[in-house]
Motif scaffolding. Structure first.
Motif, PDB file in Angstrom:
ATOM      1  N   ALA B   1       0.962  -0.928  -0.050  1.00 52.71           N
ATOM      2  CA  ALA B   1      -0.019  -0.180   0.087  1.00 52.71           C
ATOM      3  C   ALA B   1       0.995   1.121   0.164  1.00 52.71           C
ATOM      4  O   ALA B   1       2.009   1.396   0.650  1.00 52.71           O
ATOM      5  CB  ALA B   1      -0.871  -0.158   1.283  1.00 52.71           C
ATOM      6  N   GLN B   2       0.331   2.236  -0.778  1.00 54.17           N
ATOM      7  CA  GLN B   2       1.359   3.547  -0.797  1.00 54.17           C
ATOM      8  C   GLN B   2       1.139   4.119   0.694  1.00 54.17           C
ATOM      9  O   GLN B   2       0.246   4.426   1.260  1.00 54.17           O
ATOM     10  CB  GLN B   2       0.435   4.555  -1.816  1.00 54.17           C
ATOM     11  N   LYS B   3       2.464   4.462   1.093  1.00 50.71           N
ATOM     12  CA  LYS B   3       2.496   5.096   2.474  1.00 50.71           C
ATOM     13  C   LYS B   3       2.464   6.440   2.088  1.00 50.71           C
ATOM     14  O   LYS B   3       1.991   7.158   3.343  1.00 50.71           O
ATOM     15  CB  LYS B   3       4.175   4.647   2.807  1.00 50.71           C
ATOM     16  N   ILE B   4       3.092   7.150   1.226  1.00 52.69           N
ATOM     17  CA  ILE B   4       2.864   8.612   0.985  1.00 52.69           C
ATOM     18  C   ILE B   4       2.184   8.937  -0.348  1.00 52.69           C
ATOM     19  O   ILE B   4       2.759   8.284  -1.414  1.00 52.69           O
ATOM     20  CB  ILE B   4       4.315   9.147   0.934  1.00 52.69           C
ATOM     21  N   THR B   5       1.112   9.522  -0.217  1.00 55.40           N
ATOM     22  CA  THR B   5       0.438   9.992  -1.474  1.00 55.40           C
ATOM     23  C   THR B   5       0.163  11.437  -1.922  1.00 55.40           C
ATOM     24  O   THR B   5      -0.084  12.261  -0.952  1.00 55.40           O
ATOM     25  CB  THR B   5      -1.157   9.485  -1.337  1.00 55.40           C
ATOM     26  N   GLN B   6       0.908  11.494  -3.119  1.00 58.37           N
ATOM     27  CA  GLN B   6       0.707  12.903  -3.497  1.00 58.37           C
ATOM     28  C   GLN B   6      -0.216  12.792  -4.652  1.00 58.37           C
ATOM     29  O   GLN B   6       0.280  12.334  -5.882  1.00 58.37           O
ATOM     30  CB  GLN B   6       1.902  13.466  -3.924  1.00 58.37           C
ATOM     31  N   THR B   7      -1.434  13.357  -4.432  1.00 58.95           N
ATOM     32  CA  THR B   7      -2.370  13.480  -5.591  1.00 58.95           C
ATOM     33  C   THR B   7      -2.448  14.278  -6.825  1.00 58.95           C
ATOM     34  O   THR B   7      -3.014  14.314  -7.899  1.00 58.95           O
ATOM     35  CB  THR B   7      -3.766  13.480  -5.109  1.00 58.95           C
ATOM     36  N   GLN B   8      -1.265  15.421  -6.759  1.00 59.82           N
ATOM     37  CA  GLN B   8      -1.172  16.463  -7.751  1.00 59.82           C
ATOM     38  C   GLN B   8       0.058  16.076  -8.558  1.00 59.82           C
ATOM     39  O   GLN B   8       0.903  16.271  -8.299  1.00 59.82           O
ATOM     40  CB  GLN B   8      -1.330  17.667  -6.885  1.00 59.82           C
ATOM     41  N   CYS B  23       0.048  16.186   0.467  1.00 62.36           N
ATOM     42  CA  CYS B  23       0.507  14.967   1.036  1.00 62.36           C
ATOM     43  C   CYS B  23      -0.161  14.386   2.007  1.00 62.36           C
ATOM     44  O   CYS B  23      -0.669  14.828   3.095  1.00 62.36           O
ATOM     45  CB  CYS B  23       1.971  15.454   1.574  1.00 62.36           C
ATOM     46  N   THR B  24      -0.549  13.163   1.717  1.00 63.21           N
ATOM     47  CA  THR B  24      -1.207  12.400   2.878  1.00 63.21           C
ATOM     48  C   THR B  24      -0.242  11.021   3.092  1.00 63.21           C
ATOM     49  O   THR B  24       0.439  10.653   2.312  1.00 63.21           O
ATOM     50  CB  THR B  24      -2.834  11.672   2.546  1.00 63.21           C
ATOM     51  N   TYR B  25      -0.377  10.622   4.398  1.00 69.51           N
ATOM     52  CA  TYR B  25       0.458   9.428   4.616  1.00 69.51           C
ATOM     53  C   TYR B  25      -0.267   8.568   5.534  1.00 69.51           C
ATOM     54  O   TYR B  25      -1.291   8.596   5.854  1.00 69.51           O
ATOM     55  CB  TYR B  25       1.751   9.921   5.294  1.00 69.51           C
ATOM     56  N   ASP B  26       0.224   7.303   5.479  1.00 68.37           N
ATOM     57  CA  ASP B  26      -0.141   6.156   6.174  1.00 68.37           C
ATOM     58  C   ASP B  26       1.027   5.460   7.234  1.00 68.37           C
ATOM     59  O   ASP B  26       1.904   4.861   6.735  1.00 68.37           O
ATOM     60  CB  ASP B  26      -0.674   5.128   5.169  1.00 68.37           C
ATOM     61  N   THR B  27       0.720   5.462   8.186  1.00 70.74           N
ATOM     62  CA  THR B  27       1.589   4.541   9.278  1.00 70.74           C
ATOM     63  C   THR B  27       0.782   4.597  10.655  1.00 70.74           C
ATOM     64  O   THR B  27      -0.052   5.027  10.766  1.00 70.74           O
ATOM     65  CB  THR B  27       2.892   5.785   9.626  1.00 70.74           C
ATOM     66  N   SER B  28       1.484   3.478  11.173  1.00 69.36           N
ATOM     67  CA  SER B  28       0.762   2.791  12.347  1.00 69.36           C
ATOM     68  C   SER B  28       1.924   3.327  13.406  1.00 69.36           C
ATOM     69  O   SER B  28       1.637   3.292  14.835  1.00 69.36           O
ATOM     70  CB  SER B  28       0.640   1.605  12.586  1.00 69.36           C
ATOM     71  N   ASP B  29       2.885   3.998  13.217  1.00 69.86           N
ATOM     72  CA  ASP B  29       3.994   4.307  14.251  1.00 69.86           C
ATOM     73  C   ASP B  29       3.418   5.651  14.751  1.00 69.86           C
ATOM     74  O   ASP B  29       2.777   6.292  14.548  1.00 69.86           O
ATOM     75  CB  ASP B  29       5.265   4.745  13.558  1.00 69.86           C
ATOM     76  N   GLN B  30       3.947   5.547  16.213  1.00 73.44           N
ATOM     77  CA  GLN B  30       3.310   6.962  16.856  1.00 73.44           C
ATOM     78  C   GLN B  30       4.303   7.923  16.751  1.00 73.44           C
ATOM     79  O   GLN B  30       4.159   9.239  16.777  1.00 73.44           O
ATOM     80  CB  GLN B  30       3.409   6.726  18.475  1.00 73.44           C
ATOM     81  N   ASN B  67       1.302  22.530   6.525  1.00 71.73           N
ATOM     82  CA  ASN B  67       0.112  22.227   7.405  1.00 71.73           C
ATOM     83  C   ASN B  67      -0.215  20.865   7.825  1.00 71.73           C
ATOM     84  O   ASN B  67      -0.556  20.136   6.796  1.00 71.73           O
ATOM     85  CB  ASN B  67      -0.907  22.779   6.292  1.00 71.73           C
ATOM     86  N   PHE B  68       0.341  20.673   9.119  1.00 70.29           N
ATOM     87  CA  PHE B  68       0.127  19.560   9.717  1.00 70.29           C
ATOM     88  C   PHE B  68      -1.215  19.041  10.478  1.00 70.29           C
ATOM     89  O   PHE B  68      -1.386  19.656  11.096  1.00 70.29           O
ATOM     90  CB  PHE B  68       1.287  19.335  10.547  1.00 70.29           C
ATOM     91  N   GLN B  69      -1.956  17.840   9.893  1.00 65.89           N
ATOM     92  CA  GLN B  69      -3.339  17.565  10.445  1.00 65.89           C
ATOM     93  C   GLN B  69      -3.024  16.378  10.816  1.00 65.89           C
ATOM     94  O   GLN B  69      -3.235  15.244   9.803  1.00 65.89           O
ATOM     95  CB  GLN B  69      -4.382  17.957   9.471  1.00 65.89           C
ATOM     96  N   LYS B  70      -2.751  16.036  11.821  1.00 60.98           N
ATOM     97  CA  LYS B  70      -2.386  14.509  12.108  1.00 60.98           C
ATOM     98  C   LYS B  70      -3.595  13.557  12.427  1.00 60.98           C
ATOM     99  O   LYS B  70      -3.367  12.417  11.771  1.00 60.98           O
ATOM    100  CB  LYS B  70      -1.959  14.509  13.821  1.00 60.98           C
ATOM    101  N   ALA B  71      -4.572  14.102  12.564  1.00 57.06           N
ATOM    102  CA  ALA B  71      -5.722  13.165  12.710  1.00 57.06           C
ATOM    103  C   ALA B  71      -6.244  12.756  11.436  1.00 57.06           C
ATOM    104  O   ALA B  71      -6.652  11.571  11.027  1.00 57.06           O
ATOM    105  CB  ALA B  71      -7.016  13.837  13.290  1.00 57.06           C
ATOM    106  N   ARG B  72      -5.903  13.645  10.368  1.00 57.02           N
ATOM    107  CA  ARG B  72      -6.064  13.348   8.844  1.00 57.02           C
ATOM    108  C   ARG B  72      -5.173  12.690   8.083  1.00 57.02           C
ATOM    109  O   ARG B  72      -5.219  12.487   7.067  1.00 57.02           O
ATOM    110  CB  ARG B  72      -6.549  14.620   8.303  1.00 57.02           C
ATOM    111  N   LYS B  73      -3.894  12.710   8.860  1.00 52.47           N
ATOM    112  CA  LYS B  73      -2.711  12.172   8.070  1.00 52.47           C
ATOM    113  C   LYS B  73      -2.350  13.032   6.967  1.00 52.47           C
ATOM    114  O   LYS B  73      -2.166  12.438   6.123  1.00 52.47           O
ATOM    115  CB  LYS B  73      -2.896  10.555   7.926  1.00 52.47           C
ATOM    116  N   SER B  74      -2.448  14.295   7.219  1.00 49.32           N
ATOM    117  CA  SER B  74      -1.901  15.127   6.031  1.00 49.32           C
ATOM    118  C   SER B  74      -0.963  16.061   6.390  1.00 49.32           C
ATOM    119  O   SER B  74      -0.765  16.325   7.583  1.00 49.32           O
ATOM    120  CB  SER B  74      -3.163  15.947   5.354  1.00 49.32           C
TER     121      SER B  74
END
Lengths: 114, 117
Positions: B1-8, B23-30, B67-74
């Motif tokens: 699965a893509q860990k880092i997504t840049q849609t543009q 930029c959105t990201y996916d991780t289970s690390d704290q 612009n860091f939005q942790k809950a949205r992982k962006s």
């Protein structure tokens, strides 16, 4: 002199040839990395090393090997080059400590396999 | 699965205007770190800005802010007052644990920004 030096800068080689890309750094860091960049795919990790005796495969290690000759030197080899290994290759180094310790990249090696 | 997504894949902006690169990201690390790099046509990778997962304030570096939005992982990059020299490829990256327990950077596919006069 650059902090991370990659040689050669450009290379054209034939299919089936063995080729070595070299990287040296003057940052004094233990950690070194090799990445490959293809258009539309970003940079992908090939191998990484946290010490002379600590070498690890990355996401796309097939067809590649590495050698950590010293703390400052980390070489990437293509044992038998193929055309889909044509790409821009980056070496990088990073330090220990806090997570935000910066990564320093070399200028890249543009490899073309014909 | 893509860990880092840049849609543009590509963006255009007028000189002196602000632009946001997603930029959105996916991780289970704290504990993780997010980076933005600029790659001009000459090819080198230039570090722009860093945001740690525990940092409560958004990172800023001159005309760059994250612009860091942790809950949205962006972790979107905002460039204010665009300049012609900002035309380049921009990569979002995350420093995370590999299977070996070692950390390394994982990159997105990049956004090519073109600043128009």
């Amino acid at each position: 002199d650059a902090d991370v030096t990659q040689t050669p800068r450009n290379r054209i080689t034939k299919t089936g040839k063995r080729i070595m890309l070299e990287c040296s750094q003057t940052k004094g860091h233990d950690r070194m990395y090799w990445y490959r960049q293809d258009p539309g795919l970003g940079l992908r990790l090939i191998y990484y090393s946290f010490d002379v005796k600590d070498i690890n495969k990355g996401e796309i290690s097939d067809g590649y090997s590495v050698s950590r000759q010293a703390q400052a030197k980390f070489s990437l080899s293509l044992e038998s080059a193929i055309p889909n290994q044509t790409a821009l290759y980056f070496c990088a180094t990073s330090g220990p400590g806090p997570i935000n310790y910066g990564y320093t990249f070399g200028s890249g090696t543009r490899l073309t396999v014909v | 699965a893509q860990k880092i997504t840049q849609t543009q894949p590509g963006m255009f902006v007028q000189e002196k205007e602000a632009v946001t690169l997603d930029c959105t990201y996916d991780t289970s690390d704290q504990s993780y770190g997010l980076f933005w790099y600029k790659q001009p046509s000459s090819g080198e990778m230039i570090f722009l800005i860093y945001q740690g997962s525990y940092d409560e304030q958004n990172a800023t570096e001159g005309r760059y802010s994250l612009n860091f939005q942790k809950a949205r992982k962006s972790a979107n990059l905002v460039i204010s007052a665009s300049q012609l020299g900002d035309s380049a490829m921009y990569f979002c990256a995350m420093r995370e644990f590999m299977d070996t327990g070692r950390r390394a950077l994982t990159f997105g596919s990049g956004t090519r920004l073109q600043v128009q006069p």
